[in-house]
Design a protein around this motif. Structure first.
Motif, PDB file in Angstrom:
ATOM      1  N   LEU A 114      35.397  68.823  81.105  1.00 51.77           N
ATOM      2  CA  LEU A 114      35.293  69.096  82.356  1.00 51.77           C
ATOM      3  C   LEU A 114      33.960  68.604  82.847  1.00 51.77           C
ATOM      4  O   LEU A 114      33.503  68.256  84.008  1.00 51.77           O
ATOM      5  CB  LEU A 114      35.202  70.552  82.960  1.00 51.77           C
ATOM      6  CG  LEU A 114      36.603  71.465  82.797  1.00 51.77           C
ATOM      7  CD1 LEU A 114      36.408  73.074  82.939  1.00 51.77           C
ATOM      8  CD2 LEU A 114      37.765  70.639  83.663  1.00 51.77           C
ATOM      9  N   TYR A 115      32.867  68.832  81.739  1.00 53.59           N
ATOM     10  CA  TYR A 115      31.442  68.721  81.789  1.00 53.59           C
ATOM     11  C   TYR A 115      30.960  67.633  80.856  1.00 53.59           C
ATOM     12  O   TYR A 115      31.357  68.021  79.594  1.00 53.59           O
ATOM     13  CB  TYR A 115      30.755  69.935  81.801  1.00 53.59           C
ATOM     14  CG  TYR A 115      29.222  69.796  82.057  1.00 53.59           C
ATOM     15  CD1 TYR A 115      28.575  70.006  83.203  1.00 53.59           C
ATOM     16  CD2 TYR A 115      28.471  69.589  80.748  1.00 53.59           C
ATOM     17  CE1 TYR A 115      27.196  69.697  83.385  1.00 53.59           C
ATOM     18  CE2 TYR A 115      26.941  69.365  80.987  1.00 53.59           C
ATOM     19  CZ  TYR A 115      26.519  69.583  82.076  1.00 53.59           C
ATOM     20  OH  TYR A 115      25.066  69.483  82.301  1.00 53.59           O
ATOM     21  N   LEU A 116      30.420  66.511  81.156  1.00 49.54           N
ATOM     22  CA  LEU A 116      29.882  65.695  80.145  1.00 49.54           C
ATOM     23  C   LEU A 116      28.287  65.345  80.832  1.00 49.54           C
ATOM     24  O   LEU A 116      27.974  64.569  81.789  1.00 49.54           O
ATOM     25  CB  LEU A 116      30.654  64.300  80.375  1.00 49.54           C
ATOM     26  CG  LEU A 116      30.288  63.299  79.292  1.00 49.54           C
ATOM     27  CD1 LEU A 116      30.324  63.625  78.052  1.00 49.54           C
ATOM     28  CD2 LEU A 116      31.083  62.051  79.395  1.00 49.54           C
ATOM     29  N   LEU A 136      40.043  61.023  81.161  1.00 52.80           N
ATOM     30  CA  LEU A 136      39.227  62.400  81.339  1.00 52.80           C
ATOM     31  C   LEU A 136      39.639  62.629  82.905  1.00 52.80           C
ATOM     32  O   LEU A 136      38.794  62.869  83.714  1.00 52.80           O
ATOM     33  CB  LEU A 136      37.703  62.027  81.479  1.00 52.80           C
ATOM     34  CG  LEU A 136      37.208  61.659  80.013  1.00 52.80           C
ATOM     35  CD1 LEU A 136      35.633  61.448  80.033  1.00 52.80           C
ATOM     36  CD2 LEU A 136      37.572  62.408  78.794  1.00 52.80           C
ATOM     37  N   PRO A 137      40.886  63.097  82.993  1.00 48.53           N
ATOM     38  CA  PRO A 137      41.478  63.381  84.481  1.00 48.53           C
ATOM     39  C   PRO A 137      41.036  64.657  84.893  1.00 48.53           C
ATOM     40  O   PRO A 137      41.105  64.935  86.204  1.00 48.53           O
ATOM     41  CB  PRO A 137      42.910  63.397  84.280  1.00 48.53           C
ATOM     42  CG  PRO A 137      43.164  63.854  82.907  1.00 48.53           C
ATOM     43  CD  PRO A 137      41.993  63.193  82.168  1.00 48.53           C
ATOM     44  N   LEU A 138      40.445  65.658  84.062  1.00 53.55           N
ATOM     45  CA  LEU A 138      40.036  66.886  84.601  1.00 53.55           C
ATOM     46  C   LEU A 138      38.333  66.898  84.824  1.00 53.55           C
ATOM     47  O   LEU A 138      37.856  67.822  85.366  1.00 53.55           O
ATOM     48  CB  LEU A 138      40.130  67.915  83.821  1.00 53.55           C
ATOM     49  CG  LEU A 138      41.738  68.159  83.465  1.00 53.55           C
ATOM     50  CD1 LEU A 138      41.847  69.394  82.450  1.00 53.55           C
ATOM     51  CD2 LEU A 138      42.349  68.287  84.443  1.00 53.55           C
ATOM     52  N   LEU A 139      37.798  65.810  84.646  1.00 49.93           N
ATOM     53  CA  LEU A 139      36.276  65.645  84.573  1.00 49.93           C
ATOM     54  C   LEU A 139      35.705  66.035  86.139  1.00 49.93           C
ATOM     55  O   LEU A 139      36.024  65.389  87.047  1.00 49.93           O
ATOM     56  CB  LEU A 139      35.728  64.523  84.176  1.00 49.93           C
ATOM     57  CG  LEU A 139      34.325  64.278  83.945  1.00 49.93           C
ATOM     58  CD1 LEU A 139      33.805  65.022  82.558  1.00 49.93           C
ATOM     59  CD2 LEU A 139      33.906  62.716  83.773  1.00 49.93           C
ATOM     60  N   PRO A 163      40.084  62.845  90.137  1.00 57.04           N
ATOM     61  CA  PRO A 163      40.448  63.646  91.459  1.00 57.04           C
ATOM     62  C   PRO A 163      39.769  64.863  91.619  1.00 57.04           C
ATOM     63  O   PRO A 163      39.739  65.581  92.392  1.00 57.04           O
ATOM     64  CB  PRO A 163      41.967  64.035  91.116  1.00 57.04           C
ATOM     65  CG  PRO A 163      42.100  64.014  89.480  1.00 57.04           C
ATOM     66  CD  PRO A 163      41.120  62.911  89.077  1.00 57.04           C
ATOM     67  N   SER A 164      39.116  65.473  90.394  1.00 52.29           N
ATOM     68  CA  SER A 164      38.350  66.654  90.311  1.00 52.29           C
ATOM     69  C   SER A 164      36.848  66.871  90.389  1.00 52.29           C
ATOM     70  O   SER A 164      36.234  67.667  90.256  1.00 52.29           O
ATOM     71  CB  SER A 164      38.866  67.669  89.206  1.00 52.29           C
ATOM     72  OG  SER A 164      40.372  67.677  89.230  1.00 52.29           O
ATOM     73  N   LEU A 165      36.487  65.401  90.907  1.00 50.19           N
ATOM     74  CA  LEU A 165      34.848  65.205  90.747  1.00 50.19           C
ATOM     75  C   LEU A 165      34.125  66.060  91.675  1.00 50.19           C
ATOM     76  O   LEU A 165      34.390  66.009  92.935  1.00 50.19           O
ATOM     77  CB  LEU A 165      34.699  63.709  90.835  1.00 50.19           C
ATOM     78  CG  LEU A 165      33.447  63.130  90.447  1.00 50.19           C
ATOM     79  CD1 LEU A 165      33.250  63.387  88.846  1.00 50.19           C
ATOM     80  CD2 LEU A 165      33.357  61.730  90.856  1.00 50.19           C
ATOM     81  N   LEU A 189      33.745  65.784  96.152  1.00 46.93           N
ATOM     82  CA  LEU A 189      32.561  65.704  95.691  1.00 46.93           C
ATOM     83  C   LEU A 189      31.419  66.326  96.363  1.00 46.93           C
ATOM     84  O   LEU A 189      31.417  66.295  97.761  1.00 46.93           O
ATOM     85  CB  LEU A 189      32.256  64.259  95.926  1.00 46.93           C
ATOM     86  CG  LEU A 189      30.981  63.676  94.930  1.00 46.93           C
ATOM     87  CD1 LEU A 189      31.034  63.833  93.526  1.00 46.93           C
ATOM     88  CD2 LEU A 189      30.503  62.179  95.134  1.00 46.93           C
ATOM     89  N   LEU A 190      30.523  67.142  95.751  1.00 45.04           N
ATOM     90  CA  LEU A 190      29.393  67.659  96.465  1.00 45.04           C
ATOM     91  C   LEU A 190      28.002  67.200  96.246  1.00 45.04           C
ATOM     92  O   LEU A 190      27.211  67.161  97.107  1.00 45.04           O
ATOM     93  CB  LEU A 190      29.570  69.434  95.956  1.00 45.04           C
ATOM     94  CG  LEU A 190      30.742  70.064  95.965  1.00 45.04           C
ATOM     95  CD1 LEU A 190      30.609  71.468  95.441  1.00 45.04           C
ATOM     96  CD2 LEU A 190      31.093  70.156  97.554  1.00 45.04           C
TER      97      LEU A 190
END
Length: 254
Positions: A114-116, A136-139, A163-165, A189-190
């Motif tokens: 999730l976090y890199l 990394l589809p959940l990143l 998709p979850s960026l 995206l925020l």
């Protein structure tokens, strides 16, 4: 001698923090006595830093979710490719750890990530492409600020598939341009930070103004020119906007 993780460490460990505190802050305006104290703090800080290399015995931690190596000292060492086999990781922080050379594509095997955070502006970390991001589809939170992405012409194409960026930080990454694209999928995206890249683009691409959920946008120090686009009015969620260090010749639109 590398960092050894012995078998006495429980294989059920889920969080491993090897980060060190920030180094002392230097200030030329303070007294010699205070600077002497800073020297002592600096020496203590350096003694606490990990060095040499990581030991593959870390792979024994089968259930590790959180791994933080920030603010360490692995001089002239590449990021170990075996980190890509730690497939339970959801958070990996290697910022300011002294790693150099090519970022291993094996990081793309961390499908739960999730976090890199690979931020480190003063070392020579680089990529030839970002194809490994597709694994990394959940990143949600990638930070590659300071990483040399000059060869990653696919940076927008690949990040656009995540998709979850929530948070994309590519400051000081030597990105040559922001590709034009008819549609982007950054609906969640925020935060977008593309500052200090000195893009070849002279105008801000229009797709950026379609990111209606953005809360923070940093495009500072990129050599953009011309009027500040009136399309900023469409970004109704925006709370933090950084446009300094460009060459706009009009004020923000009313």
């Amino acid at each position: 001698m590398g960092i050894a993780v012995t078998r006495s460490v429980l294989s059920a460990t889920t969080s491993l923090l090897m980060s060190r505190s920030f180094p002392p802050i230097w200030d030329d305006s303070i007294s010699d006595e205070q600077n002497g104290q800073n020297w002592a703090q600096e020496e203590a800080y350096e003694r606490l830093m990990f060095g040499d290399k990581l030991n593959p015995s870390l792979l024994d931690l089968k259930h590790l979710n959180y791994f933080n190596l920030s603010f360490n000292n692995f001089p002239a060492s590449p990021i170990p490719s075996f980190l890509g086999s730690m497939k339970s990781l959801t958070s990996l922080t290697l910022s300011y750890a002294g790693f150099v050379a090519l970022i291993p594509h094996q990081l793309g095997n961390l499908s739960k990530l999730l976090y890199l955070n690979l931020e480190c502006p003063w070392v020579d970390l680089y990529v030839n492409n970002l194809q490994w991001l597709s694994g990394l589809p959940l990143l949600q939170h990638p930070d590659m600020s300071g990483v040399d992405l000059s060869k990653a012409s696919d940076w927008l194409q690949l990040t656009n598939t995540l998709p979850s960026l929530f948070d994309l930080r590519l400051s000081s990454s030597q990105l040559p341009s922001i590709p034009p694209t008819p549609t982007v999928n950054f609906s969640s995206l925020l935060t977008l930070d593309l500052s200090k890249n000195q893009f070849e683009n002279t105008l801000i691409p229009s797709w950026i103004f379609g990111l209606r959920n953005l809360v923070s946008l940093d495009l500072s120090f990129n050599n953009f020119q011309g009027p500040i686009p009136i399309d900023l009015h469409n970004m109704t969620s925006l709370k933090h906007l950084h446009l300094s260090g460009n060459y706009f010749h009009h004020r923000l639109p009313n």
